[in-house]
Design a protein around this motif. Structure first.
Motif, PDB file in Angstrom:
ATOM      1  N   UNK A  14       1.243  -3.124  10.740  1.00  0.00           N
ATOM      2  CA  UNK A  14       1.080  -1.930  11.576  1.00  0.00           C
ATOM      3  C   UNK A  14      -0.159  -0.742  11.274  1.00  0.00           C
ATOM      4  N   UNK A  15       0.361   0.398  11.458  1.00  0.00           N
ATOM      5  CA  UNK A  15      -0.883   1.520  11.166  1.00  0.00           C
ATOM      6  C   UNK A  15      -1.194   1.480   9.831  1.00  0.00           C
ATOM      7  N   UNK A  16      -0.300   1.166   9.058  1.00  0.00           N
ATOM      8  CA  UNK A  16      -0.819   1.308   7.453  1.00  0.00           C
ATOM      9  C   UNK A  16      -1.809   0.330   7.122  1.00  0.00           C
ATOM     10  N   UNK A  17      -1.636  -1.029   7.212  1.00  0.00           N
ATOM     11  CA  UNK A  17      -2.501  -2.075   7.045  1.00  0.00           C
ATOM     12  C   UNK A  17      -3.733  -1.828   7.577  1.00  0.00           C
ATOM     13  N   UNK A  18      -3.617  -1.512   8.913  1.00  0.00           N
ATOM     14  CA  UNK A  18      -4.981  -1.139   9.903  1.00  0.00           C
ATOM     15  C   UNK A  18      -5.599  -0.161   9.245  1.00  0.00           C
ATOM     16  N   UNK A  19      -5.005   0.924   8.734  1.00  0.00           N
ATOM     17  CA  UNK A  19      -5.970   1.910   8.161  1.00  0.00           C
ATOM     18  C   UNK A  19      -6.591   1.561   6.821  1.00  0.00           C
ATOM     19  N   UNK A  20      -5.769   0.740   6.111  1.00  0.00           N
ATOM     20  CA  UNK A  20      -6.123   0.212   4.641  1.00  0.00           C
ATOM     21  C   UNK A  20      -7.290  -0.683   4.968  1.00  0.00           C
ATOM     22  N   UNK A  21      -7.522  -1.390   5.919  1.00  0.00           N
ATOM     23  CA  UNK A  21      -8.452  -2.361   6.197  1.00  0.00           C
ATOM     24  C   UNK A  21      -9.582  -1.720   6.757  1.00  0.00           C
ATOM     25  N   UNK A  22      -9.541  -0.692   7.474  1.00  0.00           N
ATOM     26  CA  UNK A  22     -10.348   0.205   8.146  1.00  0.00           C
ATOM     27  C   UNK A  22     -11.188   1.119   6.966  1.00  0.00           C
TER      28      UNK A  22
END
Length: 425
Positions: A61-69
């Protein structure tokens, strides 16, 4: 009291400009002043960064999305001379981007990372480290592993006693390690041990929205790095004892105190308290108190060293008591003492004594009551106030993580962040 060579100066700063013939205690700062940011060449040394991202199920969810960004933004900030590898891990490790120059292909590949199972944290770090260690073209690069996780290591090596020495061995081969803990469930003791052994940074984030700023700060820190493996050693004169190191740091078995990297615009500072014995029959007017050694490895891989002597006049007790006290020394000593109070509070929490832990944080805050206002003191009040809020709402695990990262960074003279990851509050 200074030793000057090129543009980096090792100096000692006592709280009073003299010592008492009848004996006294004296706080002092030992500082290594680096060139200002404006003096750093714009032609920086290239960097090689291995970004190691936890993709276990808890990151979904948001954590992995933010890490990738954040990793994608880091790619965009690199130059063609830089090199980047991206590793993801759950119970398996995958090389998402092999070590290479920044590219659109790398950005696309990072965007394809998906969450999975458990957390083989060490294995992920190892693959990232080996991507830097085994590359032949990185002779002139500054090398760092940036590890991001939100959970407990539960696959592969998991013990601090096993992991930290291997991270330390990588640091000896010029590969540093920074650790970023996200959320409330990661094992901060393991990350602290890795960041300490790897001479990198330790960051706690409650919100993934600050990941981009933290990744950028890692790159900027590498850009400003002048050397690695900075260490200090104090050689005390006869009749002088080291009563206390105010920083939450301990000397090693060889008496060297490790401070990590040396960066332009940052002044590594060790705050100490000396106990000075009375003069017996001597009528010396000036006395040598200690000699300080500083050593580090320059970015060109050549050893550097400095030496400074603290030498002060000897005066009678009435004159000594009338001497002014340096407010800069007082302020730094106070800030390091509050960092040490955080570490004490963590130990009390580990022993199950949450009442005493609360008292230690309150005592740290109360110690600032008589301090003269300054940006550093005001920031410290806010940080300690946030900690008390966490404790009062029984968020003890989160409070421990915040205390640990703040104590770690303060001891080494680096920027402190609040629980949301901001360093500019």
């Amino acid at each position: 009291m200074e030793s000057r060579l090129q543009t980096t100066v090792l100096s000692t700063h006592p709280e009073r400009p003299a010592i008492c013939r009848e004996g006294c205690e004296l706080d002092a700062l030992i500082q290594l002043k680096t060139p200002p940011l404006a003096g750093v060449s714009k032609q920086r040394k290239p960097v090689a960064i291995a970004v190691v991202i936890d993709r276990s199920g808890s990151m979904a969810g948001p954590k992995l999305k933010a890490a990738c960004a954040a990793a994608q933004q880091l790619v965009r900030q690199l130059t063609p001379a830089d090199r980047l590898s991206v590793i993801s891990f759950d119970d398996q490790v995958r090389t998402v981007v092999p070590l290479s120059a920044p590219s659109e292909a790398a950005i696309t590949a990072i965007g394809r990372i998906r969450s999975g199972g458990q957390t083989a944290l060490f294995d992920g770090w190892r693959v990232g480290m080996e991507s830097l260690l085994q590359a032949e073209e990185l002779t002139g690069h500054q090398k760092r592993v940036v590890l991001l996780t939100d959970g407990q290591a539960n696959a592969g090596l998991t013990r601090r006693s096993e992991v930290a020495p291997l991270v330390g061995q990588a640091n000896e081969q010029a590969i540093s390690t920074s650790c970023i803990g996200l959320g409330e469930d990661y094992e901060e003791r393991l990350l602290t041990a890795m960041a300490e052994a790897g001479a990198g940074n330790l960051v706690h984030l409650t919100s993934p929205q600050q990941l981009e700023a933290v990744f950028t700060a890692e790159l900027e820190g590498l850009n400003l790095t002048l050397g690695r493996d900075l260490r200090l050693r104090l050689n005390l004169a006869e009749g002088v004892k080291l009563k206390q190191i105010h920083n939450p740091l301990e000397p090693g078995a060889d008496s060297w105190i490790q401070l990590g990297a040396l960066q332009a615009g940052i002044t590594p500072t060790l705050a100490v308290r000396l106990q000075i014995a009375p003069e017996d029959q001597s009528q010396e007017q000036v006395r040598d108190l200690l000699t300080v050694e500083a050593q580090w490895i320059h970015v060109n891989d050549q050893p550097e060293q400095r030496e400074a002597v603290m030498r002060l006049p000897v005066v009678e007790v009435e004159e000594w008591r009338a001497l002014p006290v340096d407010p800069d020394v007082q302020r730094e000593v106070l800030l390091q003492q509050t960092a040490k109070q955080r570490r004490r509070a963590m130990e009390e929490l580990d022993q199950g004594d949450s009442t005493q832990m609360l008292y230690s944080v309150q005592a740290a805050l109360h110690s600032l009551d008589q301090a003269q206002s300054s940006p550093e003191i005001d920031q410290e009040r806010k940080l300690l106030g946030e900690l008390l809020d966490l404790i009062s709402t029984n968020k003890l695990s989160l409070a421990r993580k915040v205390m640990g990262t703040q104590s770690f960074m303060r001891a080494r003279g680096r920027k402190l962040r609040n629980q949301e990851g901001h360093d500019d509050f």
